[in-house]
Every structure is written in C-alpha cells, then in structure tokens.
Design an enzyme around this catalytic site. Structure first.
Site, mmCIF file in Angstrom:
data_model
loop_
_atom_site.group_PDB
_atom_site.id
_atom_site.type_symbol
_atom_site.label_atom_id
_atom_site.label_comp_id
_atom_site.label_asym_id
_atom_site.label_seq_id
_atom_site.Cartn_x
_atom_site.Cartn_y
_atom_site.Cartn_z
ATOM 1 C CB SER A 1 -3.427 -10.942 2.711
ATOM 2 O OG SER A 1 -2.303 -10.182 2.331
ATOM 3 C CE LYS B 1 -4.102 -1.509 -0.184
ATOM 4 N NZ LYS B 1 -5.140 -0.894 -1.003
HETATM 5 C C1 PLP Z 1 -2.348 -7.118 3.770
HETATM 6 C C2 PLP Z 1 -3.054 -6.795 2.501
HETATM 7 N N1 PLP Z 1 -3.204 -7.745 1.582
HETATM 8 C C3 PLP Z 1 -3.838 -7.504 0.424
HETATM 9 C C4 PLP Z 1 -4.382 -6.288 0.145
HETATM 10 C C5 PLP Z 1 -5.162 -6.109 -1.129
HETATM 11 O O1 PLP Z 1 -4.663 -5.178 -2.030
HETATM 12 P P1 PLP Z 1 -5.638 -4.278 -2.883
HETATM 13 O O2 PLP Z 1 -6.303 -3.317 -1.956
HETATM 14 O O3 PLP Z 1 -4.753 -3.580 -3.860
HETATM 15 O O4 PLP Z 1 -6.626 -5.167 -3.558
HETATM 16 C C6 PLP Z 1 -4.254 -5.294 1.092
HETATM 17 C C7 PLP Z 1 -4.857 -4.005 0.877
HETATM 18 O O5 PLP Z 1 -5.061 -3.255 1.821
HETATM 19 C C8 PLP Z 1 -3.559 -5.546 2.294
HETATM 20 O O6 PLP Z 1 -3.448 -4.603 3.251
#
Ligand code: PLP
Length: 446
Positions: free
Chosen positions: A258, A39
């Site tokens: 994630s 981010k």
């Molecule tokens: C830890 C984490 N994984 C995945 C994502 C997903 O990314 P995106 O918002 O670009 O879809 C985010 C977004 O905040 C995140 O903080």
C-alpha cells in the site's frame, strides 16, 4: 512508546525511484510504530477515547473487524491493558497477519469476505463484529465510523509532519482505507496552512492490496470525505507491486504494497515544481506480505518439488491446519477438473459457446455481494443456504456447474458438497470473483 511530536516516526527523502527534478518527496515510515503500522495510532486513540467516555473498562472484551493492522495494534494494547480481542476478518487477508494475530492471543474468525471488510455486507466481517458486540462484555470501537480514528491522526500524524517539515509541507498523500489517515492528518495540516494539498490514492476494483479500498468500497466508509481532499487517483495492482519491488531493491526501504500504491499516485498527482515538499504515508512494511509477493511475483516463490499437483498458486506461507486438511481432501479426489481458471470459464460462458455445454454458474456469496456484482448469468445460492435449497440445484447430476465465491476458497467447499450429492461435473472458479474482476472479465449487477 507511542509516536508523537517529540518522538515521531521518521520521514526519509526518496531519491532513486522519484523521477522529479525539483519536487522533494518524503516517505513517513509508519512501521516504526510499536506494533508495526500506521494503525497503532488509531488503536491507541480508539481505546483512550472509549475509556474516557466510560464505554470500555475492566472486564470488557474488544471486537473489531479489521484488515489486519488495526487488529494487531488492538491485540497488543489489549494484552497490555487486559482487553482480550476477538476479530472477524476475511480469509483473503494475508496468512501472515491472520497467524500473527492468533499468536498474539486474538480470537480470529475467518470469513469469506472481501479483502477489506464491507460495512453493508450482512454476512461480512463488520456485521459479524456488530453481532458479537451485542453479547455481554463486548465493546466494538468501530474504526470505520468512529471519529477517534481520524482524531488519532489529527493529534499525532499531522503535528509530527508539520514539525518534521518545519511547516514547509505543500502536499500530503495517503492511501485510502478507512480514510482515518487522510481525513485526520489533512484536517490538521489545513488548520495550519489551508494551502496544503491533501491527496488520496485508491486501488483498482478487485485489487489485491491489503488495507486499502477501491472507489466502490470507499463509498461504504463513513470517514471518507472527498470534499475535504484536493485530488484522488486510482492505481493498478501491477503498478503498485512493481514500484514496491523497486522501493525495496533500489531505495532499500522495506515498504509494503500500500506504500508503493500511495507513491505511484503521488508521482502522478504532485507537480514537479521548485518548493514542492510532499509527504507520503508508508503504512507498513513488506514483511507481512510474503504471500501477496508470491501472487504478484510467482517467479520469486518456486514451489517445493511435487507440491503443485493441481496447478494451484504457489504460496510461501505455511497453510493452516484447516487449509491443509482441505487441500488434502481436494488432492484425494485426484480430479484435475475440480477447478476452472478465469480465462477458461470466460470462454465457456461466451455467447459463441454451444448452449448445451455452457455451465450453470452458482455464486455462493451472500445475496448482497452477489447483487453488487457477479459473473454474467450466475445464479445465487449462498453457502449458508445451500443445504436447505438443494432442490434448486439441477435435477441432472451430469449438468456442468461452476461454483464461485469471493476468493476461490469457499467455492471449493461447496464443490465438494455438490460432489457429495452426486454431481459429477462440478468445478470451483480459481481465485473467485476477485480474480474474475482482476482479469477484467465483465460482471453483472442485479
Ligand atoms: C497497510 C495499510 N495501508 C493503508 C491503510 C489505510 O489507512 P486508513 O485506514 O487510515 O485510510 C491501512 C489501513 O488499514 C493499512 O492497513
């Protein structure tokens, strides 16, 4: 300092947890960005874009709803550039992130919202951010609808991956949150080679994976363009947390939940064929998720002796002063019946249970969240209206009542409130509707 084609975040090949013979799977390690997550790219581009358009300048303050990582990037860039950050966010976001945001100087408003802010929820983090943005001096960059979010990835993540794989990438995989990563990176890679497959991974409903959104939650995001993606898959919390442990222990890669969720999806969607080169975004690292780890691997977090008198979930993170005060109040009541576990409430409201002993279930979340899904038979009395609508509570102070909220925190407050009104048989649902859904109990819409 920020990553770009010349100074990319690393990609590393995964070996031990990948069962493939032919396909090569690489992880792009986004915690090498300066403030620790994918981010940071978005925070930098949102600010650059707003400054260039004249929306943001000296004297302004930022307000943004976030699941944590965008806030961390905005807080630090705001510190450097002179834009203080205010961030309304869900109390379900790991304590580590909430505390660090405060440590970095952000003004944090904690709300009883879902783990990922829901754009439509009138009392959720996004609505609160919009309301704050109307005050003089505040600017909301709105990562949920701002094209500068995917554009960050079109400008940086996509070109880095293209160069790092020497144009040989065949599959790109990302977890889905705001969808900025998949949309922007996917658009860039397809502009170079329309044959690159762009694949999205999302968590199950009621999930406990910060930063990403379930299929239902994705429907509320303006940057989710499923027609641009070549495939999507759902992953359970259990599979994601189990692979997360293996990535850390077997690959020595400090991946957060994630990342593992995205990898579980990649291993299901990517074919094991010669020539396949897949890159999976690893959004951030495990160090921010000690409290999530404790929920999914409680055996790793034994409680300090004597600290679990009420049988609650152990957590490694130090509670905030507010949480300590509240826990003390609950502890002071010395009543083991103040809370009820999902499995027990499910039995109590089951059709087989005698009608007289069935509790009245009161959902204290905002009306739209209740309408979306609630415990079957629950009535809705939002926490903010409770004192005005006391007359709708049962006349009988001995009536069995169970209070339900999003995560089991605000229902505790309202349990105490009802007790203060003289209700003797009122309990709070442990873990809230989130835990109810995670335990696969039926829900009702209205
Ligand atoms: C830890 C984490 N994984 C995945 C994502 C997903 O990314 P995106 O918002 O670009 O879809 C985010 C977004 O905040 C995140 O903080």
């Amino acid at each position: 300092m920020l990553s770009n084609e010349e100074n990319p975040t690393p990609i590393v090949r995964l070996n031990r947890v990948v069962p493939f013979k032919h396909a090569r799977i690489y992880a792009k390690l986004e915690w090498y960005n300066p403030f620790g997550a994918v981010k940071d790219r978005v925070a930098a581009n949102l600010i650059r874009d707003a400054e260039e358009k004249g929306r943001l300048g000296p004297g302004n303050k930022l307000v943004e709803a976030t699941s944590g990582n965008t806030g961390l990037g905005l807080a630090m860039m705001g510190n450097a550039l002179g834009y203080p950050l205010r961030t309304p966010l869900s109390a379900a976001i790991p304590q580590e992130k909430r505390t660090v945001l405060r440590f970095l100087g952000a003004d944090v408003d904690e709300l009883d919202d879902t783990l990922c802010p829901a754009p439509g929820a009138p009392e959720g983090a996004i609505a609160k951010a919009h309301a704050t943005a109307k005050q003089p001096g505040y600017v909301m960059l709105d990562q949920y609808s701002n094209e500068a979010n995917p554009d960050a990835h079109f400008r940086t993540t996509g070109p880095e991956i293209w160069r790092q794989t020497e144009g040989k990438i065949t599959h790109f995989i990302a977890g889905l949150g705001t969808c900025g990563t998949i949309t922007g990176t996917g658009r860039f890679l397809k502009s170079k080679n329309s044959g690159v497959k762009v694949l999205g991974v999302y968590p199950e409903e009621g999930h406990d994976i910060p930063g990403v959104r379930s299929k239902r939650q994705l429907g509320q995001t303006k940057l989710y363009f499923p027609k641009e993606y070549d495939g999507e898959i759902e992953v359970t919390d259990r599979d994601a947390y189990d692979l997360c442990l293996r990535l850390n222990r077997e690959e020595s890669i400090v991946a957060g939940p994630s990342c593992a969720m995205a990898l579980v999806g990649a291993l299901k969607l990517v074919p094991d064929e010669p020539g396949v080169i897949a890159v999976v975004i690893f959004a951030d690292n495990i160090f921010k998720y000690a409290s999530s780890v404790c929920r999914h691997f409680p055996e790793l977090c034994p409680p300090p002796p004597g600290s679990l008198a009420d049988g609650g979930t152990p957590t490694m993170a130090a509670p905030s002063a507010h949480e300590r005060l509240f826990d003390e109040m609950v502890e002071n009541l010395k009543n083991p019946y103040d809370s009820v576990a999902v499995s027990d409430l499910a039995k109590e409201i089951d059709g087989a249970a005698p009608a007289a002993s069935r509790p009245l279930v009161i959902d204290v979340r905002p009306q739209d969240q209740y309408a979306d899904m609630h415990v079957p038979g629950a009535i809705n009395l939002p926490q903010s209206d409770l004192s005005k609508r006391k007359t709708e509570l049962p006349a009988d102070r001995n009536a069995p009542i169970v209070m339900v909220c999003g995560i089991g925190k605000f229902s505790k407050h309202t349990t105490l409130f009802l007790k203060s009104l003289g209700y003797r048989n009122v309990r709070s649902l442990k873990g809230g509707i989130g835990e109810w859904v995670r335990k696969q109990q039926p829900v009702e819409k209205s």
